[in-house]
Design an enzyme around this catalytic site. Structure first.
Site, short mmCIF file in Angstrom:
data_model
loop_
_atom_site.label_atom_id
_atom_site.label_comp_id
_atom_site.label_asym_id
_atom_site.label_seq_id
_atom_site.Cartn_x
_atom_site.Cartn_y
_atom_site.Cartn_z
N GLY A 264 0.78 -1.24 0.00
CA GLY A 264 0.00 0.00 0.00
C GLY A 264 0.81 1.28 0.00
N GLU A 306 4.47 -6.18 1.77
CA GLU A 306 4.16 -6.58 0.39
C GLU A 306 3.96 -5.37 -0.53
OE1 GLU A 306 1.65 -10.66 1.48
OE2 GLU A 306 0.58 -8.78 1.20
N GLY A 308 3.80 -3.34 -3.88
CA GLY A 308 3.68 -3.63 -5.30
C GLY A 308 3.92 -2.35 -6.10
N ARG A 309 2.95 -1.42 -5.96
CA ARG A 309 2.99 -0.16 -6.69
C ARG A 309 4.30 0.59 -6.50
NH1 ARG A 309 -1.81 2.71 -7.46
NH2 ARG A 309 -2.66 1.49 -5.74
N ARG A 350 -7.30 2.68 -14.91
CA ARG A 350 -7.34 3.34 -13.60
C ARG A 350 -8.07 4.70 -13.62
NH1 ARG A 350 -3.60 4.68 -10.77
NH2 ARG A 350 -4.39 3.87 -8.79
N TYR A 354 -11.08 4.46 -11.12
CA TYR A 354 -10.86 5.12 -9.83
C TYR A 354 -10.80 6.64 -9.93
CZ TYR A 354 -8.63 0.50 -9.15
OH TYR A 354 -8.32 -0.83 -9.13
N CYS A 381 -14.87 3.20 -27.46
CA CYS A 381 -16.17 3.80 -27.74
C CYS A 381 -16.90 4.18 -26.46
CB CYS A 381 -17.01 2.86 -28.58
SG CYS A 381 -17.18 1.26 -27.81
N GLU A 382 -16.24 4.96 -25.62
CA GLU A 382 -16.87 5.44 -24.38
C GLU A 382 -16.34 6.82 -24.08
OE1 GLU A 382 -17.26 3.32 -20.85
OE2 GLU A 382 -17.13 1.36 -21.81
N TYR A 411 -0.35 -1.65 -12.09
CA TYR A 411 -1.79 -1.79 -12.35
C TYR A 411 -2.22 -1.21 -13.70
CZ TYR A 411 -1.55 -2.97 -7.42
OH TYR A 411 -1.21 -3.55 -6.23
#
Ligand code: LLP
Length: 453
Positions: A264, A306, A308-309, A350, A354, A381-382, A411
């Site tokens: 985190g 742990e 990651g990012r 992302r 988010y 197409c959004e 991510y």
């Protein structure tokens, strides 16, 4: 032209040459585009390795200071390939996996089973069997049902399964705030909060694990959230876990050996944002767990974390080519320049998922044009297909320009999709003025090959 290169949020290997073109670890952006095309995820190998080693060294030093050992597991969900798993393992990290697929990659990379952790709130029997076959160092059990399931599969395999129990401490963190609540309305872990005088779900699972001879209860696991920039949540959660460990020892005589504090650790995505400093956070958490353990009168366990990012996020950038530029009048006096690139929400979900913010720059050339308020959008197409919500780009931004988006290492590829049948971009590693493909670009043929007609 204003540029933040070199500097955060870019990886340490990026620079601009005399003409203003981006250079990544000695490789000019024109060469990257010519060799690998766009869109492409680009990883600065030396930067990634030094972040991995930096986290390991910071935590080892700070925890040694208080007399505790610590292992750093790289959370593979952020970005996993055989090479990435190998690099982090070479830098002394272990690997945390969340599915059978991630486990397979770590094993293919040659990471020893004993250095792999296996997570997941709904592991299949096959995934648990694969973990036991590989002799993984820890299976992190996420429910009471799973205590029995892992025990039964361990019995069938004739092994004793090393397990941790994942608990929720009520500390839920992310961004700058954390809140402490008795119960968390989410799927992970087992709450430490007891209701009506009964044992908490966490204690119930720990007691069940202690009672099963097919399980070796290594310890307790807590992960409080992601992209955390306020470190106090880690300390509150760690204290709660140490209290639970002491309570379990009182009940059973078993003082578990290990405590995992999860990942985190937040990074900088935008210019001016400040990432968590591993040295600072390691010192703070080590001092805090030492005083909690002393107050409880229990010896310190071995710890693990742990991240990651924080290992891969800043090491990555994404290259795109601009296809169209369209000024859109959004309000009286406000014109937003929509810059469409050749990727989008399929290679970085992302922003859409988010509301995540990123920073982008035109990196193929230097421009002296006045900056304009721009939004970088994809080809899907959004209307929510946004890559960079708001950024100042040179007013002469045009088709053919190469754009780089910073800090996309975590991510991005790992959450990529084939929406609109768009093939996923390659992952290209750059080191010592040379690039190589870690994961090749998908083709429409790859996608058609899955379609059975
Ligand atoms: N350990 C556990 C048990 C986790 O669940 C996670 C992330 C990590 C470690 C690594 O967290 P990190 O250090 O990378 O923050 N897709 C989201 C992030 C989801 C994180 C899920 N768990 C995003 O793109 O922001």
């Amino acid at each position: 032209m204003t540029t933040t290169i070199p500097g955060e949020p870019w990886s340490t290997g990026v620079a601009r040459d005399d003409e203003g073109a981006l250079v990544v670890a000695g490789v000019p952006v024109a060469d990257l585009v010519a060799q690998h095309g766009t869109p492409a995820y680009v990883l600065d190998e030396a930067d990634l390795r030094s972040r991995a080693a930096g986290y390991r060294r910071a935590f080892e030093a700070a925890f040694a200071e208080v007399g505790a050992g610590v292992d750093v597991y790289y959370a593979g969900k952020a970005l996993l390939s055989v090479a990435v798993a190998r690099w982090v393992h070479e830098e002394g990290l272990r690997v945390d996996t969340a599915t059978g697929g991630e486990l397979a990659v770590a094993l293919r990379a040659g990471v020893p089973g004993a250095h792999i952790g296996v997570h997941g709130n709904n592991k299949s029997d096959d995934e648990i069997r694969a973990a036991l076959d590989a002799g993984v160092g820890r299976i992190i059990v996420d429910s009471l049902v799973e205590v029995d399931r892992v025990a039964a599969l361990a019995a069938a395999a004739g092994v004793v399964a090393p397990v941790m129990v994942r608990v929720t401490t009520g500390v839920h963190a992310g961004g700058h705030e954390y809140i402490s609540t008795a119960h968390e309305d989410q799927k992970f872990g087992l709450s430490v909060a007891a209701a009506d005088g009964a044992d908490s779900p966490a204690m119930t699972a720990l007691l069940a694990a202690v009672a099963r001879p097919e399980l070796h209860l290594l310890g307790i696991h807590s992960h409080i959230g992601s992209q955390i920039l306020d470190p106090s949540g880690f300390e509150v959660a760690a204290r709660t876990v140490l209290e639970l460990r002491a309570a379990l020892a009182l009940r059973t005589g078993v003082l578990v050996d290990e405590v995992d504090l999860g990942g985190g650790y937040g990074i900088a995505y935008l210019p001016g944002e400040v990432a968590l400093d591993p040295d600072r956070i390691a010192k703070d958490v080590a001092a805090s767990v030492a005083s909690s353990a002393a107050a409880l009168g229990t010896p310190l366990p071995r710890f693990s974390i742990e991240p990651g990012r924080a290992i891969v996020g800043p090491a990555g950038l994404t290259l795109y080519t601009v296809g169209t530029v369209k000024p859109v009048r959004v309000d009286e006096g406000l014109v937003r320049t929509y810059v469409s690139v050749d990727g989008g929400m399929s290679d970085n979900i992302r922003p859409a998922l988010y509301g995540a913010r990123y920073h982008a720059e035109v990196v193929g050339r230097l421009s002296s044009a006045e900056p304009v308020l721009a939004r970088v959008v994809g080809k899907h197409c959004e209307s929510g297909d946004i890559v960079v919500h708001e950024v100042q780009l040179p007013g002469d931004v045009r088709a053919g320009d190469v754009l780089a988006v910073a800090a996309t290492g975590a991510y991005g590829r790992s959450m990529a999709s084939n929406y609109n049948h768009v093939p996923r971009p390659p992952v290209v590693a750059v080191r010592d003025a040379a690039s190589r493909v870690l994961v090749r670009r998908e083709t429409v043929e790859d996608l058609l090959a899955l379609d059975q007609g």
